[in-house]
Motif scaffolding. Structure first.
Motif, short mmCIF file in Angstrom:
data_model
loop_
_atom_site.label_atom_id
_atom_site.label_comp_id
_atom_site.label_asym_id
_atom_site.label_seq_id
_atom_site.Cartn_x
_atom_site.Cartn_y
_atom_site.Cartn_z
N THR A 1 26.02 3.46 -10.64
CA THR A 1 25.82 2.04 -10.34
C THR A 1 24.40 1.63 -10.69
O THR A 1 23.51 2.45 -10.88
N LEU A 2 24.21 0.33 -10.77
CA LEU A 2 22.89 -0.27 -10.89
C LEU A 2 22.56 -0.99 -9.60
O LEU A 2 23.46 -1.50 -8.91
N GLU A 3 21.28 -1.03 -9.27
CA GLU A 3 20.84 -1.67 -8.03
C GLU A 3 19.60 -2.51 -8.32
O GLU A 3 18.62 -2.02 -8.90
N TYR A 4 19.68 -3.78 -7.94
CA TYR A 4 18.55 -4.69 -8.14
C TYR A 4 18.72 -5.87 -7.19
O TYR A 4 19.73 -5.99 -6.49
N ASP A 5 17.72 -6.74 -7.14
CA ASP A 5 17.78 -7.94 -6.32
C ASP A 5 18.70 -8.95 -7.00
O ASP A 5 18.34 -9.53 -8.02
N GLN A 6 19.89 -9.14 -6.43
CA GLN A 6 20.88 -10.00 -7.06
C GLN A 6 20.41 -11.45 -7.17
O GLN A 6 20.91 -12.21 -8.01
N GLN A 7 19.40 -11.83 -6.38
CA GLN A 7 18.88 -13.20 -6.46
C GLN A 7 18.03 -13.40 -7.72
O GLN A 7 17.80 -14.53 -8.13
N GLU A 8 17.58 -12.28 -8.32
CA GLU A 8 16.75 -12.39 -9.52
C GLU A 8 17.56 -12.54 -10.80
O GLU A 8 17.04 -13.00 -11.81
N MET A 9 18.83 -12.16 -10.75
CA MET A 9 19.66 -12.18 -11.96
C MET A 9 21.12 -12.27 -11.59
O MET A 9 21.58 -11.63 -10.65
N ASP A 10 21.86 -13.08 -12.34
CA ASP A 10 23.30 -13.11 -12.19
C ASP A 10 23.90 -11.93 -12.94
O ASP A 10 23.43 -11.56 -14.01
N GLY A 11 24.96 -11.34 -12.40
CA GLY A 11 25.68 -10.33 -13.15
C GLY A 11 26.70 -10.98 -14.07
O GLY A 11 26.81 -12.20 -14.09
N PRO A 12 27.48 -10.17 -14.75
CA PRO A 12 27.45 -8.71 -14.77
C PRO A 12 26.37 -8.17 -15.70
O PRO A 12 25.92 -8.92 -16.56
N PRO A 13 25.96 -6.90 -15.53
CA PRO A 13 26.41 -6.00 -14.47
C PRO A 13 25.84 -6.44 -13.12
O PRO A 13 24.73 -6.98 -13.06
N PHE A 14 26.60 -6.19 -12.08
CA PHE A 14 26.20 -6.58 -10.74
C PHE A 14 25.50 -5.42 -10.02
O PHE A 14 25.67 -4.26 -10.38
N SER A 15 24.72 -5.79 -9.03
CA SER A 15 24.05 -4.79 -8.21
C SER A 15 25.01 -4.22 -7.19
O SER A 15 25.68 -4.97 -6.46
N VAL A 16 25.11 -2.89 -7.15
CA VAL A 16 25.94 -2.21 -6.15
C VAL A 16 25.09 -1.10 -5.54
O VAL A 16 24.86 -0.06 -6.16
N ALA A 17 24.63 -1.33 -4.33
CA ALA A 17 23.76 -0.38 -3.64
C ALA A 17 24.58 0.68 -2.92
O ALA A 17 25.80 0.57 -2.77
N GLN A 18 23.90 1.71 -2.44
CA GLN A 18 24.58 2.81 -1.76
C GLN A 18 25.36 2.33 -0.54
O GLN A 18 26.44 2.84 -0.24
N GLU A 19 24.83 1.32 0.14
CA GLU A 19 25.51 0.81 1.33
C GLU A 19 26.89 0.26 0.98
O GLU A 19 27.86 0.45 1.73
N GLN A 20 27.01 -0.40 -0.17
CA GLN A 20 28.32 -0.93 -0.54
C GLN A 20 29.25 0.17 -1.02
O GLN A 20 30.46 0.12 -0.77
N VAL A 21 28.71 1.17 -1.70
CA VAL A 21 29.53 2.32 -2.09
C VAL A 21 30.14 2.95 -0.84
O VAL A 21 31.33 3.28 -0.80
N LYS A 22 29.34 3.10 0.20
CA LYS A 22 29.84 3.67 1.46
C LYS A 22 30.88 2.76 2.10
O LYS A 22 31.88 3.23 2.65
N SER A 23 30.64 1.44 2.03
CA SER A 23 31.59 0.50 2.62
C SER A 23 32.94 0.55 1.91
O SER A 23 34.00 0.49 2.55
N LEU A 24 32.91 0.68 0.58
CA LEU A 24 34.13 0.68 -0.21
C LEU A 24 34.88 2.01 -0.12
O LEU A 24 36.12 2.04 -0.10
N TYR A 25 34.14 3.11 -0.10
CA TYR A 25 34.76 4.42 -0.28
C TYR A 25 34.53 5.41 0.87
O TYR A 25 35.10 6.50 0.86
#
Length: 215
Positions: A154-178
């Motif tokens: 995954t890539l991780e960055y401040d989503q407010q600085e740039m629109d995706g794609p690619p979108f920011s997916v941090a470890q916390e969301q990986v844990k939430s999803l999986y």
């Protein structure tokens, strides 16, 4: 996300997501999946990635899913593998030996279509999807593959600085999803912005690339 968005990206050759080399994190961490020769790797939203050729060279079977006909056609051409093309309920199946790509809507793909893969390699699928679609994708992937172990990048960055794609997916969301279905191990996390001028031009001040093993 509207499929036409991706069709236009391929039509216009706006392929900033396509690497001109095998992904270094695949080379570094593939061994974590403990695959044996002849086993099958599922690659969702695969495009025409050079990673597929690398997996084939390592002796694995590859099954991919990709929306764009152009991407699939160029993939087989780049590998010098003329495909046999047959229909499936979501599009067309392209096959040559140990490589099969289902061109069409991944959400129409069913477990009976692909069998049970031995592993998943997701380098560009989860981060290609807006947040509203990620839960659906993750649930579908789990059902489709019977929770096969996964190498996820995954890539991780401040989503407010740039629109995706690619979108920011941090470890916390990986844990939430999986997290309820896998044990999640962080394999690496590296700042890569200095090597990504396009992302600098798009306004990012920090960009991390993460690799996870889901097993």
């Amino acid at each position: 996300m509207n499929p036409e968005f991706w069709h236009q990206k391929w039509h216009n050759a706006e392929l900033g997501f396509h690497l001109l080399q095998v992904h270094p994190l695949l080379q570094r961490h593939l061994g974590e999946l403990a695959l044996k020769a002849g086993q099958t790797v599922f690659v969702p939203l695969c495009g025409k990635t050079l990673d597929i050729g690398y997996l084939l060279e390592k002796g694995y079977r590859v099954i991919g899913a990709e929306l764009s006909v152009k991407a699939v056609t160029e993939l087989f051409s780049s590998l010098n593998r003329p495909p046999v093309i047959t229909p499936w309920q979501g599009g067309n199946r392209y096959q040559h030996g140990d490589l099969t790509i289902f061109q069409g809507d991944i959400f129409l793909l069913q477990p009976d279509d692909i069998g049970v893969p031995d592993a998943i390699y997701d380098r560009a699928a989860l981060i290609a999807l807006p947040e509203a679609m990620r839960e659906r994708y993750a649930r579908h992937l789990l059902t489709l593959t019977d929770k096969a172990p996964q190498l996820l990048i995954t890539l991780e960055y401040d989503q407010q600085e740039m629109d995706g794609p690619p979108f920011s997916v941090a470890q916390e969301q990986v844990k939430s999803l999986y997290g309820s279905d896998y044990t999640i191990a962080s394999l690496s996390r590296k700042m890569v912005l200095d090597h990504e001028p396009v992302f600098q031009e798009r306004g990012l001040t920090a960009l991390y690339e993460n690799a996870f093993l889901l097993g």
